[in-house]
Scaffold this motif. Structure first.
Motif, PDB file in Angstrom:
ATOM      1  N   VAL A  15       7.981   3.330  -0.037  1.00 29.60           N
ATOM      2  CA  VAL A  15       8.875   4.369   0.693  1.00 29.60           C
ATOM      3  C   VAL A  15      10.224   4.053   0.467  1.00 29.60           C
ATOM      4  O   VAL A  15      10.684   2.820  -0.041  1.00 29.60           O
ATOM      5  CB  VAL A  15       8.581   4.337   2.077  1.00 29.60           C
ATOM      6  CG1 VAL A  15       7.262   5.046   2.345  1.00 29.60           C
ATOM      7  CG2 VAL A  15       8.828   3.060   2.664  1.00 29.60           C
ATOM      8  N   ILE A  16      11.058   4.975   0.397  1.00 30.08           N
ATOM      9  CA  ILE A  16      12.651   4.823   0.070  1.00 30.08           C
ATOM     10  C   ILE A  16      13.231   5.018   1.602  1.00 30.08           C
ATOM     11  O   ILE A  16      13.224   5.793   2.177  1.00 30.08           O
ATOM     12  CB  ILE A  16      13.075   6.130  -0.995  1.00 30.08           C
ATOM     13  CG1 ILE A  16      12.464   6.026  -2.036  1.00 30.08           C
ATOM     14  CG2 ILE A  16      14.680   5.409  -1.089  1.00 30.08           C
ATOM     15  CD1 ILE A  16      12.295   4.905  -2.771  1.00 30.08           C
ATOM     16  N   GLY A  17      13.949   3.799   1.769  1.00 35.27           N
ATOM     17  CA  GLY A  17      14.815   3.588   3.095  1.00 35.27           C
ATOM     18  C   GLY A  17      15.839   4.708   3.076  1.00 35.27           C
ATOM     19  O   GLY A  17      16.335   5.034   1.710  1.00 35.27           O
ATOM     20  N   VAL A  18      16.492   4.798   4.207  1.00 34.33           N
ATOM     21  CA  VAL A  18      17.774   5.541   4.295  1.00 34.33           C
ATOM     22  C   VAL A  18      18.958   4.874   3.486  1.00 34.33           C
ATOM     23  O   VAL A  18      19.912   5.696   3.013  1.00 34.33           O
ATOM     24  CB  VAL A  18      18.056   6.051   5.743  1.00 34.33           C
ATOM     25  CG1 VAL A  18      17.173   6.712   6.328  1.00 34.33           C
ATOM     26  CG2 VAL A  18      18.455   4.548   6.456  1.00 34.33           C
ATOM     27  N   ASN A  37       8.085  -1.613  -0.052  1.00 31.64           N
ATOM     28  CA  ASN A  37       6.545  -1.737  -0.193  1.00 31.64           C
ATOM     29  C   ASN A  37       5.833  -1.854   1.132  1.00 31.64           C
ATOM     30  O   ASN A  37       6.486  -2.872   1.941  1.00 31.64           O
ATOM     31  CB  ASN A  37       5.997  -2.848  -1.116  1.00 31.64           C
ATOM     32  CG  ASN A  37       4.367  -2.620  -1.362  1.00 31.64           C
ATOM     33  OD1 ASN A  37       3.721  -2.440  -0.432  1.00 31.64           O
ATOM     34  ND2 ASN A  37       4.118  -2.979  -2.545  1.00 31.64           N
ATOM     35  N   THR A  38       5.433  -1.087   1.896  1.00 32.54           N
ATOM     36  CA  THR A  38       5.015  -0.962   3.030  1.00 32.54           C
ATOM     37  C   THR A  38       3.613  -1.942   3.431  1.00 32.54           C
ATOM     38  O   THR A  38       2.978  -2.118   4.631  1.00 32.54           O
ATOM     39  CB  THR A  38       4.642   0.438   3.771  1.00 32.54           C
ATOM     40  OG1 THR A  38       3.229   0.979   2.933  1.00 32.54           O
ATOM     41  CG2 THR A  38       5.489   1.429   3.597  1.00 32.54           C
ATOM     42  N   ARG A  52       5.811   7.063  -2.443  1.00 28.20           N
ATOM     43  CA  ARG A  52       5.857   7.131  -3.870  1.00 28.20           C
ATOM     44  C   ARG A  52       4.922   6.305  -4.602  1.00 28.20           C
ATOM     45  O   ARG A  52       4.525   5.218  -4.018  1.00 28.20           O
ATOM     46  CB  ARG A  52       7.471   6.623  -4.127  1.00 28.20           C
ATOM     47  CG  ARG A  52       8.389   7.462  -3.647  1.00 28.20           C
ATOM     48  CD  ARG A  52       8.647   8.744  -3.863  1.00 28.20           C
ATOM     49  NE  ARG A  52       8.930   8.944  -5.475  1.00 28.20           N
ATOM     50  CZ  ARG A  52      10.314   8.866  -5.959  1.00 28.20           C
ATOM     51  NH1 ARG A  52      11.296   8.764  -5.316  1.00 28.20           N
ATOM     52  NH2 ARG A  52      10.462   8.875  -7.419  1.00 28.20           N
ATOM     53  N   VAL A  53       4.690   6.711  -5.725  1.00 23.59           N
ATOM     54  CA  VAL A  53       3.698   5.734  -6.629  1.00 23.59           C
ATOM     55  C   VAL A  53       4.291   5.051  -7.677  1.00 23.59           C
ATOM     56  O   VAL A  53       5.357   5.512  -8.310  1.00 23.59           O
ATOM     57  CB  VAL A  53       2.879   6.955  -7.513  1.00 23.59           C
ATOM     58  CG1 VAL A  53       1.779   5.950  -8.445  1.00 23.59           C
ATOM     59  CG2 VAL A  53       2.008   7.655  -6.506  1.00 23.59           C
TER      60      VAL A  53
END
Length: 127
Positions: free
Chosen positions: A75-78, A84-85, A97-98
């Motif tokens: 995921v892309i943070g603000v 990576n979660t 996202r992949v």
């Protein structure tokens, strides 16, 4: 009371280099172009929480988080940093996202992964 073996403060964790490699955060750093070194395709490049490490993500591709295995969800943070979660359970409706290394058409022996996520990707892409 907690883990006393690893008291190194974040982000200078001694395992950062190995963990970045495991997660595929091996993108060429700027000012090099954000192209895959294996297939040459242009990708989206983001910095990670691992100092000095960047990850290539598939451009304009989001996938329902539950359709990717744990530790493969980005995921892309603000702040624009790719995260990576890991094993976090995705919330209903969450997307991620992949990483390009999972679907690269020409992986080298160093970047090849033992599961065929690339063959399943077209069925789960949410464009």
């Amino acid at each position: 009371m907690g883990d006393t073996e690893n008291t190194t403060p974040w982000p200078d964790h001694p395992d950062d280099e190995l963990q970045a490699l495991r997660e595929g955060a091996t993108a060429p750093t700027p000012p090099a172009p954000p192209d895959c070194p294996d297939c040459g395709l242009p990708e989206d490049r983001y910095p990670t929480l691992y100092e000095g490490h960047w990850v290539l993500l598939e451009p304009d591709v989001t996938v329902a988080s539950h359709q990717l295995p744990p530790r493969r969800r980005w995921v892309i943070g603000v702040d624009g940093i790719a995260i990576n979660t890991w094993d976090a359970e995705p919330t209903p409706g969450a997307v991620c996202r992949v990483a390009h290394h999972l679907v690269c058409p020409y992986p080298t022996a160093d970047t090849r992964w033992p599961w065929p996520w690339g063959t399943a990707l077209p069925a789960v892409i949410d464009l």
